[in-house]
Scaffold this active site. Structure first.
Site, PDB file in Angstrom:
ATOM      1  N   TYR A 145       0.810  -1.218   0.000  1.00 25.42           N
ATOM      2  CA  TYR A 145       0.000   0.000   0.000  1.00 25.42           C
ATOM      3  C   TYR A 145       0.849   1.276   0.000  1.00 25.42           C
ATOM      4  O   TYR A 145       0.417   2.301  -0.495  1.00 25.42           O
ATOM      5  CB  TYR A 145      -0.904   0.035   1.236  1.00 25.42           C
ATOM      6  CG  TYR A 145      -2.157  -0.794   1.094  1.00 25.42           C
ATOM      7  CD1 TYR A 145      -3.376  -0.189   0.834  1.00 25.42           C
ATOM      8  CD2 TYR A 145      -2.121  -2.169   1.206  1.00 25.42           C
ATOM      9  CE1 TYR A 145      -4.536  -0.931   0.706  1.00 25.42           C
ATOM     10  CE2 TYR A 145      -3.274  -2.921   1.077  1.00 25.42           C
ATOM     11  CZ  TYR A 145      -4.473  -2.302   0.826  1.00 25.42           C
ATOM     12  OH  TYR A 145      -5.613  -3.037   0.691  1.00 25.42           O
ATOM     13  N   LYS A 175       3.107 -15.629   3.852  1.00 32.75           N
ATOM     14  CA  LYS A 175       3.420 -16.360   2.616  1.00 32.75           C
ATOM     15  C   LYS A 175       4.926 -16.636   2.670  1.00 32.75           C
ATOM     16  O   LYS A 175       5.688 -16.270   1.759  1.00 32.75           O
ATOM     17  CB  LYS A 175       3.012 -15.508   1.403  1.00 32.75           C
ATOM     18  CG  LYS A 175       3.052 -16.213   0.079  1.00 32.75           C
ATOM     19  CD  LYS A 175       2.000 -17.287  -0.095  1.00 32.75           C
ATOM     20  CE  LYS A 175       2.209 -18.049  -1.402  1.00 32.75           C
ATOM     21  NZ  LYS A 175       1.397 -19.282  -1.481  1.00 32.75           N
ATOM     22  N   ASP A 234      -2.878 -18.792   1.499  1.00 27.33           N
ATOM     23  CA  ASP A 234      -3.805 -19.510   0.609  1.00 27.33           C
ATOM     24  C   ASP A 234      -4.603 -20.557   1.375  1.00 27.33           C
ATOM     25  O   ASP A 234      -5.807 -20.713   1.181  1.00 27.33           O
ATOM     26  CB  ASP A 234      -3.066 -20.115  -0.602  1.00 27.33           C
ATOM     27  CG  ASP A 234      -1.751 -20.774  -0.235  1.00 27.33           C
ATOM     28  OD1 ASP A 234      -1.326 -20.666   0.930  1.00 27.33           O
ATOM     29  OD2 ASP A 234      -1.135 -21.407  -1.122  1.00 27.33           O
ATOM     30  N   ASP A 294      -6.754  -7.143   3.927  1.00 32.79           N
ATOM     31  CA  ASP A 294      -7.801  -6.501   3.135  1.00 32.79           C
ATOM     32  C   ASP A 294      -8.636  -7.568   2.442  1.00 32.79           C
ATOM     33  O   ASP A 294      -9.867  -7.567   2.506  1.00 32.79           O
ATOM     34  CB  ASP A 294      -7.153  -5.577   2.097  1.00 32.79           C
ATOM     35  CG  ASP A 294      -8.188  -4.953   1.175  1.00 32.79           C
ATOM     36  OD1 ASP A 294      -9.257  -4.577   1.684  1.00 32.79           O
ATOM     37  OD2 ASP A 294      -7.923  -4.856  -0.034  1.00 32.79           O
ATOM     38  N   ASP A 310     -12.708  -9.339   3.952  1.00 33.35           N
ATOM     39  CA  ASP A 310     -13.966  -9.314   3.183  1.00 33.35           C
ATOM     40  C   ASP A 310     -14.509 -10.735   3.047  1.00 33.35           C
ATOM     41  O   ASP A 310     -15.705 -10.979   3.193  1.00 33.35           O
ATOM     42  CB  ASP A 310     -13.739  -8.769   1.752  1.00 33.35           C
ATOM     43  CG  ASP A 310     -13.737  -7.245   1.707  1.00 33.35           C
ATOM     44  OD1 ASP A 310     -13.568  -6.627   2.766  1.00 33.35           O
ATOM     45  OD2 ASP A 310     -13.877  -6.698   0.599  1.00 33.35           O
TER      46      ASP A 310
END
Ligand code: IPM
Ligand code: MG
Length: 414
Positions: free
Chosen positions: A175, A245, A278, A302, A306
């Protein structure tokens, strides 16, 4: 300082028990209010009325100071984050943020002035300027909304209690990398990136183009963040699940090492597991396996939050707070969208904003007020009231109500 706006409901009956004049025993709290774009003003109107009344009952008075941001601010003041709004928000230190953005304006004015796109300009600037490192997104599962979930009944624990307290790392990462490092002479990486850029540019000149976001984490910021997440897990008696990750990415390999060290040295009593992003995503549909405080990076958080909200019910129920752990500065923004296609129609679901208001009151020390809002939301759902987004067709006992009415129903139960 901007003007104080009284948030006054339309209904005169409700008005009587909404606005309470401050008396000497009541504590006044100043709040910067961004009503926002799309349907956000309607939802925020309900959320502000609810928060004010709950605060009054808990010995507090909320003074909302209007600090416009978003496309609406662009039309009235020429900027999606006017300087005066930013200054006031920083000075006041507590922001109730309705949400900004509207694809229609993004595609028209935004095409000519991409620097004005409000998601990046307003939200990211505020996060950075206020140092909002910790983004709390607790996922609440409402059995009343079970028909909306994407989780099979057998994957819901028998006590129906799902505890997923997402704490997203809200700074740095992809970001902020470009604005922090590119063309910044203070960092060697700028020169490095520029050199790579020049090299790639010459290599691909012709038919290809290349765009890159620099994603980074700093040791000290990860340490500060993960300590706060561990502390939270300890206080709640929950395990800490750290998402990364680490199998392929340098910043997450580093992240995992720091999390492991801080856990072993300072929080040996907190059960720590690491989960690749994942596989964490796949676990969204078996929520009992994602039970705990969940620590995750900015971009991962982020995306996953959701998904978690939608898996357990609806994005419209999402509540969110962003905190600077050093100064206590905070912004309360539901994290859900602005529902621009139904703006002005009194249809949008205000419950995510109302629950976010409860988080704000808890942060301001009004825990009873926050509890009463959360209980009222539950009661209203139990009674079958739904805004249209939460109402499955032809379900018996469901009463569809508009934004304002939903606000009234919560108000009446405080
Ligand atoms: C969120 C939003 C923001 C984000 C956008 C609007 C900048 O999606 O708070 O989740 O990506 O952080
Ligand atoms: Mg998001």
């Amino acid at each position: 300082m901007s003007k104080v706006v009284a948030v006054i409901p339309n209904n005169p009956v409700l008005l009587q028990n909404t606005i309470q004049q401050p008396n000497i025993l009541m504590k006044t709290h100043n709040i910067a209010l961004v009503t926002g774009d799309g349907s956000a003003p309607e939802m925020m109107r309900a959320a502000c009325r609810v928060a004010s009344k709950a605060a009054n009952k808990d010995g507090g008075v909320l003074n909302f100071h209007e600090t416009p941001a978003g496309w609406n601010a662009y039309f009235s003041l020429g900027d999606t984050l006017p300087k005066s709004s930013l200054e006031d928000m920083i000075k006041i230190g507590t922001v109730f943020f309705g949400g900004v953005g509207d694809p229609q304006h993004d595609n028209t004015i935004g095409a000519e002035h991409p620097e004005m796109k409000p998601e990046a300009r307003a939200l990211l600037t505020l996060r950075k300027e206020m140092g909002l490192l910790l983004n709390f997104r607790p996922m609440i599962y409402y059995p009343e909304l079970a028909s909306l979930t994407n989780v099979k009944p057998e994957n819901i624990p028998s006590d129906k209690i799902i505890k997923q307290i997402w704490i997203r790392f809200l700074l740095e990462d992809s970001y902020f990398g470009n604005q922090d490092f590119l063309n910044n002479p203070d960092y060697k990486v700028a020169a490095h990136a520029a050199a790579i850029g020049a090299c790639v540019k010459s290599a691909v000149r012709g038919t290809e183009e290349l765009v890159s976001d620099i994603a980074y984490y700093r040791k000290k910021t990860i340490e500060k963040y993960i300590r706060a997440a561990f502390k939270h897990a300890r206080e709640l008696g929950l395990p800490l699940i750290s998402i990364d990750k680490a199998n392929v990415m340098a910043r997450y390999d580093y992240w995992r090492k720091i999390v492991t060290r801080v856990g072993a040295e300072e929080f040996p009593d907190v059960n720590l597991t690491h989960q690749l992003v994942d596989s964490a995503n796949a676990l969204m549909f078996t929520p009992a396996k994602l039970h705990g405080v969940i620590a995750c990076g900015n971009e991962h958080g982020d995306i996953l939050s959701d998904g978690a909200a939608a898996a357990l019910g609806s994005m419209g129920m999402m509540c969110s707070s962003a905190i600077n752990p050093d100064t206590g500065a905070a912004m309360f923004e539901s994290g859900a969208g602005t529902a621009p296609t139904i703006a002005g129609q009194d249809k949008a679901n205000p419950l995510g904003r109302i629950l976010t208001g409860a988080m704000m009151l808890r942060h301001l020390g009004m825990g009873n007020a926050a509890d009463s809002i959360e209980a009222a939301v539950k009661q209203v759902l139990e009674l079958g009231y739904r805004t249209i987004d939460l109402a499955p067709a032809n379900q018996e006992g469901i009463k569809v109500v508009g934004t304002e009415w939903m606000g009234d129903l919560i108000m009446a139960r405080l």
